[in-house]
Design a protein around this motif. Structure first.
Motif, PDB file in Angstrom:
ATOM      1  N   GLN A 161       0.479  -1.283   0.301  1.00  7.30           N
ATOM      2  CA  GLN A 161      -0.240   0.108   0.029  1.00  7.30           C
ATOM      3  C   GLN A 161       1.007   1.359  -0.191  1.00  7.30           C
ATOM      4  O   GLN A 161       1.577   1.863   0.738  1.00  7.30           O
ATOM      5  N   ASN A 162       0.904   2.481  -1.314  1.00  8.18           N
ATOM      6  CA  ASN A 162       1.398   3.017  -0.756  1.00  8.18           C
ATOM      7  C   ASN A 162       0.369   4.107   0.166  1.00  8.18           C
ATOM      8  O   ASN A 162      -0.614   4.349   0.364  1.00  8.18           O
ATOM      9  N   LEU A 163       0.836   4.899   1.187  1.00  7.40           N
ATOM     10  CA  LEU A 163       0.298   5.153   2.295  1.00  7.40           C
ATOM     11  C   LEU A 163       0.120   6.632   1.908  1.00  7.40           C
ATOM     12  O   LEU A 163      -1.099   6.819   2.500  1.00  7.40           O
ATOM     13  N   ARG A 164       0.145   7.485   0.933  1.00 12.25           N
ATOM     14  CA  ARG A 164      -0.475   8.429   0.500  1.00 12.25           C
ATOM     15  C   ARG A 164      -1.284   8.173   0.189  1.00 12.25           C
ATOM     16  O   ARG A 164      -2.162   9.063   0.776  1.00 12.25           O
ATOM     17  N   THR A 165      -1.244   7.752  -0.972  1.00 13.68           N
ATOM     18  CA  THR A 165      -2.697   8.162  -1.977  1.00 13.68           C
ATOM     19  C   THR A 165      -3.388   6.358  -1.800  1.00 13.68           C
ATOM     20  O   THR A 165      -4.611   6.277  -2.096  1.00 13.68           O
ATOM     21  N   GLU A 166      -3.312   4.962  -0.487  1.00 19.26           N
ATOM     22  CA  GLU A 166      -4.838   4.195  -0.585  1.00 19.26           C
ATOM     23  C   GLU A 166      -4.571   4.764   1.332  1.00 19.26           C
ATOM     24  O   GLU A 166      -5.371   3.929   1.329  1.00 19.26           O
ATOM     25  N   VAL A 167      -3.706   5.332   2.262  1.00 19.69           N
ATOM     26  CA  VAL A 167      -4.202   4.930   3.199  1.00 19.69           C
ATOM     27  C   VAL A 167      -4.216   6.561   4.229  1.00 19.69           C
ATOM     28  O   VAL A 167      -5.504   6.500   4.765  1.00 19.69           O
ATOM     29  N   GLY A 168      -3.615   7.901   3.813  1.00 17.08           N
ATOM     30  CA  GLY A 168      -3.822   8.536   4.270  1.00 17.08           C
ATOM     31  C   GLY A 168      -3.676   8.780   5.901  1.00 17.08           C
ATOM     32  O   GLY A 168      -3.268   8.055   6.044  1.00 17.08           O
ATOM     33  N   ASP A 169      -3.654  10.455   5.980  1.00 15.08           N
ATOM     34  CA  ASP A 169      -2.611  10.550   7.248  1.00 15.08           C
ATOM     35  C   ASP A 169      -4.044   9.815   8.319  1.00 15.08           C
ATOM     36  O   ASP A 169      -4.852  10.447   8.932  1.00 15.08           O
ATOM     37  N   PHE A 170      -3.640   8.644   8.654  1.00 17.47           N
ATOM     38  CA  PHE A 170      -4.663   8.363   9.295  1.00 17.47           C
ATOM     39  C   PHE A 170      -4.990   9.063  11.174  1.00 17.47           C
ATOM     40  O   PHE A 170      -3.596   8.973  11.604  1.00 17.47           O
ATOM     41  N   VAL A 171      -5.581   8.743  11.778  1.00 13.23           N
ATOM     42  CA  VAL A 171      -5.340   9.070  12.811  1.00 13.23           C
ATOM     43  C   VAL A 171      -4.706   7.960  14.445  1.00 13.23           C
ATOM     44  O   VAL A 171      -5.654   6.823  13.922  1.00 13.23           O
ATOM     45  N   ALA A 180      -5.082   4.972  18.972  1.00 11.57           N
ATOM     46  CA  ALA A 180      -5.862   3.938  17.720  1.00 11.57           C
ATOM     47  C   ALA A 180      -5.633   3.111  18.022  1.00 11.57           C
ATOM     48  O   ALA A 180      -4.083   2.661  18.462  1.00 11.57           O
ATOM     49  N   TYR A 181      -6.044   1.678  17.635  1.00  6.94           N
ATOM     50  CA  TYR A 181      -5.852   0.696  17.915  1.00  6.94           C
ATOM     51  C   TYR A 181      -4.778   0.818  17.241  1.00  6.94           C
ATOM     52  O   TYR A 181      -3.332  -0.168  17.766  1.00  6.94           O
ATOM     53  N   HIS A 182      -4.043   0.839  15.680  1.00  7.65           N
ATOM     54  CA  HIS A 182      -3.087   0.510  15.022  1.00  7.65           C
ATOM     55  C   HIS A 182      -1.388   1.214  15.582  1.00  7.65           C
ATOM     56  O   HIS A 182      -1.066   0.830  16.069  1.00  7.65           O
ATOM     57  N   LEU A 183      -1.685   2.269  16.359  1.00  6.79           N
ATOM     58  CA  LEU A 183      -0.128   2.926  16.718  1.00  6.79           C
ATOM     59  C   LEU A 183       0.093   1.635  18.337  1.00  6.79           C
ATOM     60  O   LEU A 183       0.889   1.210  18.528  1.00  6.79           O
ATOM     61  N   ALA A 184      -1.521   2.018  19.326  1.00  7.39           N
ATOM     62  CA  ALA A 184      -1.039   0.828  20.822  1.00  7.39           C
ATOM     63  C   ALA A 184      -0.281  -0.579  20.480  1.00  7.39           C
ATOM     64  O   ALA A 184       0.158  -1.136  20.893  1.00  7.39           O
ATOM     65  N   VAL A 185      -1.140  -1.517  18.893  1.00  7.71           N
ATOM     66  CA  VAL A 185      -0.793  -3.012  18.762  1.00  7.71           C
ATOM     67  C   VAL A 185       0.818  -2.882  18.432  1.00  7.71           C
ATOM     68  O   VAL A 185       1.508  -3.865  18.925  1.00  7.71           O
ATOM     69  N   VAL A 186       1.565  -2.110  17.206  1.00  8.82           N
ATOM     70  CA  VAL A 186       2.738  -2.009  17.275  1.00  8.82           C
ATOM     71  C   VAL A 186       3.180  -1.712  17.998  1.00  8.82           C
ATOM     72  O   VAL A 186       3.996  -2.226  18.425  1.00  8.82           O
ATOM     73  N   VAL A 187       2.803  -0.620  19.406  1.00  8.04           N
ATOM     74  CA  VAL A 187       4.006   0.223  20.432  1.00  8.04           C
ATOM     75  C   VAL A 187       4.180  -1.502  21.079  1.00  8.04           C
ATOM     76  O   VAL A 187       5.394  -2.482  21.638  1.00  8.04           O
ATOM     77  N   ASP A 202      -9.881 -10.208   8.632  1.00 13.12           N
ATOM     78  CA  ASP A 202      -9.750  -8.857   8.518  1.00 13.12           C
ATOM     79  C   ASP A 202      -9.261  -7.571   8.610  1.00 13.12           C
ATOM     80  O   ASP A 202      -9.465  -6.163   7.871  1.00 13.12           O
ATOM     81  N   LEU A 203      -8.032  -7.865   9.388  1.00 15.64           N
ATOM     82  CA  LEU A 203      -6.794  -7.612   9.720  1.00 15.64           C
ATOM     83  C   LEU A 203      -5.757  -7.097   8.789  1.00 15.64           C
ATOM     84  O   LEU A 203      -5.033  -6.260   9.239  1.00 15.64           O
ATOM     85  N   LEU A 204      -5.962  -7.562   7.632  1.00 12.54           N
ATOM     86  CA  LEU A 204      -4.949  -7.979   7.117  1.00 12.54           C
ATOM     87  C   LEU A 204      -4.616  -6.481   6.068  1.00 12.54           C
ATOM     88  O   LEU A 204      -3.737  -6.153   6.010  1.00 12.54           O
ATOM     89  N   PRO A 205      -5.151  -6.155   5.893  1.00 14.00           N
ATOM     90  CA  PRO A 205      -5.222  -4.385   4.954  1.00 14.00           C
ATOM     91  C   PRO A 205      -4.993  -3.930   6.315  1.00 14.00           C
ATOM     92  O   PRO A 205      -4.847  -2.480   4.930  1.00 14.00           O
ATOM     93  N   ALA A 206      -5.017  -3.500   6.791  1.00 10.83           N
ATOM     94  CA  ALA A 206      -5.184  -2.889   7.920  1.00 10.83           C
ATOM     95  C   ALA A 206      -2.392  -3.009   8.817  1.00 10.83           C
ATOM     96  O   ALA A 206      -2.497  -2.254   9.043  1.00 10.83           O
ATOM     97  N   THR A 207      -2.583  -3.822   8.126  1.00 12.12           N
ATOM     98  CA  THR A 207      -1.464  -4.186   7.882  1.00 12.12           C
ATOM     99  C   THR A 207      -0.117  -3.635   8.031  1.00 12.12           C
ATOM    100  O   THR A 207       0.683  -3.308   8.171  1.00 12.12           O
ATOM    101  N   PRO A 208      -0.413  -3.275   6.360  1.00 14.58           N
ATOM    102  CA  PRO A 208       0.773  -2.440   6.256  1.00 14.58           C
ATOM    103  C   PRO A 208       0.999  -0.419   6.541  1.00 14.58           C
ATOM    104  O   PRO A 208       1.974  -0.596   7.713  1.00 14.58           O
ATOM    105  N   ARG A 209      -0.304  -0.591   7.118  1.00 19.53           N
ATOM    106  CA  ARG A 209      -0.133   0.726   7.603  1.00 19.53           C
ATOM    107  C   ARG A 209       0.164   0.427   9.190  1.00 19.53           C
ATOM    108  O   ARG A 209       1.559   1.185   9.964  1.00 19.53           O
ATOM    109  N   GLN A 210       0.194  -0.468   9.788  1.00 21.03           N
ATOM    110  CA  GLN A 210       0.848  -1.131  11.171  1.00 21.03           C
ATOM    111  C   GLN A 210       2.606  -1.345  10.762  1.00 21.03           C
ATOM    112  O   GLN A 210       3.269  -0.774  11.623  1.00 21.03           O
ATOM    113  N   ALA A 211       2.633  -1.651   9.691  1.00 21.18           N
ATOM    114  CA  ALA A 211       4.676  -1.624   9.538  1.00 21.18           C
ATOM    115  C   ALA A 211       4.969  -0.831   8.935  1.00 21.18           C
ATOM    116  O   ALA A 211       6.442  -0.025   9.166  1.00 21.18           O
ATOM    117  N   ALA A 212       4.290   1.017   8.519  1.00 19.23           N
ATOM    118  CA  ALA A 212       4.435   1.828   8.223  1.00 19.23           C
ATOM    119  C   ALA A 212       5.359   2.322   9.829  1.00 19.23           C
ATOM    120  O   ALA A 212       5.907   3.026   9.738  1.00 19.23           O
TER     121      ALA A 212
END
Ligand code: GLU
Length: 294
Positions: A161-171, A180-187, A202-212
């Motif tokens: 996923q490209n963060l700018r075009t496919e994800v956007g600035d997320f909360v 947010a879940y994405h930050l907490a899970v990674v930390v 269901d969490l697969l599409p969220a994984t690239p932003r967590q990897a980012a």
């Protein structure tokens, strides 16, 4: 000689209600993965969203897991680690945002490049405008222009996923202060040294932003195994009318846990007798992973 790092896995339920068969199957698979590798297994309650958390749910989940024989080596609660998430967010390029959902939607609709994905991509409206003093701002990550790819160890598919075009600035932190879940899970995965994440597809599409986030924070990326979601479970083996009741109802009604485990395994197509123990399923998990990888 350097020892191969041991597997550290986890099950990370959100204690927002009673565990159902779908959660139980993910819990079982996460446990099987950790234990099949002789690794450590952690239980983490993702209880940051205070409005949705039910106080009794942690206890009911613990009992359900114990009843199924899915033990764990260490337990944690995200609500005890707020300072970790604040420290991580402080390392990132962020900005405050008071846009309402409706305002964001309007900007998206008005723009020529309306989103094609399921999830609207935040158009960055607040990046350039001062936050309104009326509402407490949410905190958004000004995402770098990276294309992030992850590969799934179950099935081997890669997702980029490209963060700018496919994800956007997320909360990263909502306006009500909830991280947010994405930050907490990674930390937390990094803080606990988690090496292997087994969780629902269901969490697969969220994984690239967590990897980012992992890349931006200098944290390692664990191995991911996204397991199929349980849909349309009819629970024939549990011989109950109208599908599967919550796990605690089965437990309280005196259902043998071995029958529940058998029903969970059968729902994956595994050849099992009518009653099994969790450890009897270890070899079946191993062949499930091997088959998925070929
Ligand atoms: N808490 C999430 C859920 O219950 C799972 C998070 C994860 O495994 O990364 O859906």
């Amino acid at each position: 000689m350097t020892a191969t790092p041991a597997v550290i896995g986890r099950f990370a339920p959100s204690p927002t209600g009673a565990m159902h068969m779908g959660n139980a199957r993910t819990a079982l698979l996460a446990w099987l993965h950790s234990r099949a590798a002789g690794g450590r297994h952690l239980l983490r309650f993702e209880d940051l969203d205070v409005g949705r958390v039910r106080e009794w749910a942690c206890d009911a989940t613990r009992r359900d897991l114990e009843w199924l024989g899915l033990d764990w080596d260490e337990e944690s609660l995200q609500s005890r680690h707020i300072e970790r998430y604040a420290a991580a967010a402080a390392q990132l390029d962020t900005y405050g945002c008071t846009c309402t959902r409706r305002e964001i939607q309007q900007v998206i609709q008005d723009s020529a490049g309306a989103p094609h994905g399921e999830e609207p991509i935040y158009p960055g409206t607040c990046r350039l405008r001062p936050v309104s003093a009326i509402r407490t701002p949410a905190l958004r990550w000004h995402v770098p222009d990276w294309t992030v790819c992850i590969s799934d160890a179950l099935g081997g598919s890669a997702l980029c996923q490209n963060l700018r075009t496919e994800v956007g600035d997320f909360v990263l932190r909502r306006g009500d202060g909830v991280f947010a879940y994405h930050l907490a899970v990674v930390v937390d995965d990094a803080a606990s040294g988690v090496t292997d994440v087994v969780r629902g597809k269901d969490l697969l599409p969220a994984t690239p932003r967590q990897a980012a986030l992992q890349r931006a924070l200098g944290l390692p990326t664990p191995r991911y195994l996204h397991v199929p979601l349980m849909t349309g479970f009819r629970g024939e083996r549990l011989a109950k009318r109208g599908g599967a009741p919550p796990l605690m109802a089965l437990r309280e009604a005196g259902e043998p846990p071995g029958r529940v485990l058998s029903a969970l395994a059968a729902s994956l197509g595994w050849p099992v007798p009518g009653e099994v123990s969790a450890s009897e399923l270890l070899p079946l998990w191993q062949s499930f992973v091997t088959t998925a990888q070929t």
